[in-house]
Write an enzyme that holds these catalytic residues in place. Structure first.
Site, short mmCIF file in Angstrom:
data_model
loop_
_atom_site.label_atom_id
_atom_site.label_comp_id
_atom_site.label_asym_id
_atom_site.label_seq_id
_atom_site.Cartn_x
_atom_site.Cartn_y
_atom_site.Cartn_z
N ARG A 87 -0.45 -9.16 -8.34
CA ARG A 87 -0.80 -8.24 -7.25
C ARG A 87 -2.04 -7.43 -7.61
NH1 ARG A 87 4.57 -5.02 -6.30
NH2 ARG A 87 3.48 -4.08 -4.54
N ARG A 113 12.54 -5.00 -6.33
CA ARG A 113 11.87 -5.99 -5.49
C ARG A 113 11.38 -7.12 -6.38
NH1 ARG A 113 7.43 -2.56 -2.25
NH2 ARG A 113 6.20 -4.41 -2.74
N ARG A 143 10.41 0.86 -10.32
CA ARG A 143 10.76 1.14 -8.92
C ARG A 143 11.99 0.35 -8.49
NH1 ARG A 143 5.99 0.92 -4.73
NH2 ARG A 143 5.90 -1.29 -5.23
N ARG A 189 -6.17 -4.98 3.69
CA ARG A 189 -6.10 -5.34 2.28
C ARG A 189 -7.12 -6.41 1.94
NH1 ARG A 189 -0.42 -4.01 1.07
NH2 ARG A 189 0.02 -4.22 -1.13
N LYS A 237 1.06 5.22 -2.34
CA LYS A 237 0.79 5.23 -0.90
C LYS A 237 2.09 5.41 -0.09
CE LYS A 237 -1.23 1.16 -0.67
NZ LYS A 237 -1.05 0.70 -2.08
P1 AMP Z 1 3.31 -3.47 -0.28
O1 AMP Z 1 4.69 -3.08 0.08
O2 AMP Z 1 2.27 -2.77 0.53
O3 AMP Z 1 3.05 -3.37 -1.76
O4 AMP Z 1 3.17 -5.02 0.10
C1 AMP Z 1 3.99 -6.00 -0.50
C2 AMP Z 1 3.42 -7.39 -0.25
O5 AMP Z 1 3.36 -7.63 1.17
C3 AMP Z 1 2.00 -7.61 -0.73
O6 AMP Z 1 1.93 -7.93 -2.11
C4 AMP Z 1 1.57 -8.78 0.16
O7 AMP Z 1 2.14 -10.00 -0.27
C5 AMP Z 1 2.21 -8.39 1.49
N1 AMP Z 1 1.29 -7.55 2.29
C6 AMP Z 1 1.46 -6.24 2.64
N2 AMP Z 1 0.43 -5.80 3.37
C7 AMP Z 1 -0.44 -6.84 3.47
C8 AMP Z 1 -1.71 -7.01 4.07
N3 AMP Z 1 -2.34 -6.00 4.72
N4 AMP Z 1 -2.31 -8.23 3.98
C9 AMP Z 1 -1.70 -9.26 3.34
N5 AMP Z 1 -0.52 -9.16 2.74
C10 AMP Z 1 0.12 -7.97 2.79
#
Ligand code: AMP
Length: 214
Positions: A171, A160, A127, A88, A13
């Site tokens: 996750r 990360r 990554r 999400r 994404k």
């Molecule tokens: P991402 O970079 O999109 O993989 O997001 C990394 C982390 O941020 C996720 O594993 C969640 O802990 C948090 N996060 C990102 N977007 C959301 C969301 N829409 N709702 C809740 N937590 C989020």
């Protein structure tokens, strides 16, 4: 135009979002990136988010929706945005539909990136992310520069904390339990374009553009 980029962690994404947002001439709104910015700046929101992110769990819906509401209130978001990593959870989805619907707006398209779990694990654990600008690299397919730094801004890149194998599993569990159910709700309301996310960055991008007739 409000468009949603959907898919499990590691489906590409974030990698695909910039080109798509540019083509659609709308801003890219990635809740994960916004949380990480707060984390780097050490804000109260960043500290709260970290406790969830480090464990591979979702930040609570109320906190996340508030964050998105304020982002959508900015001038550049008036005509649409490309959502990446939001919604999400089903409550987040209903909140978004209500928020947009209150002003006569709605989601135009959903792009659902499909990848298998083996590839997800390889992509995420390999990554590396720039500590300054957030650019992402991959140890095998798109490595950082020869000194191990960011090719865009020269800052150090790191793995990360939530990209380690142990946290990735959590996750994926959160995705299956909380995020995936959004797809059924979306399918009833918005055109959902299923796109094969396996392949080179360019080929996946072309598939996305073709699905949206761009
Ligand atoms: P991402 O970079 O999109 O993989 O997001 C990394 C982390 O941020 C996720 O594993 C969640 O802990 C948090 N996060 C990102 N977007 C959301 C969301 N829409 N709702 C809740 N937590 C989020």
């Amino acid at each position: 135009m409000f468009v949603l980029l959907f898919g499990p962690p590691g489906s590409g994404k974030g990698t695909q979002a910039s080109a798509l947002a540019e083509r659609l001439a709308i801003p890219h709104v990635a809740t994960g990136d916004i949380f990480r910015k707060h984390l780097r700046e050490g804000t109260a929101l960043g500290k709260l988010a970290r406790s969830y992110m480090d464990r591979g769990q979702l930040v609570p819906d109320l906190v996340t929706c508030d964050l998105v509401a304020s982002r959508l209130g900015e001038a550049d978001a008036a005509g649409g945005v490309l959502f990446d990593g939001f919604p999400r959870s089903v409550p987040q989805l209903y909140w978004l539909l209500g928020h947009l619907g209150a002003t006569g707006r709605g989601l135009a398209h959903v792009v659902n990136l499909q990848v298998n779990e083996e590839l997800i694990l390889a992509r995420i654990t390999g990554r590396r992310t720039c500590t300054n600008c957030g650019a992402t690299f991959h140890v095998d397919s798109a490595p950082p520069d020869s000194s191990g730094n960011c090719r865009r801004c020269g800052s150090p890149v790191v793995q990360r904390k939530d990209d380690t194998e142990a946290v990735v599993q959590d996750r994926l569990v959160a995705y299956a339990a909380q995020t995936f159910p959004c797809l059924e709700q979306l399918t009833e309301r918005v055109p959902v374009h299923n796109v094969d996310g396996v392949g080179s960055i360019d080929s996946v991008r072309e598939r996305i553009f073709a699905a949206l007739a761009l």
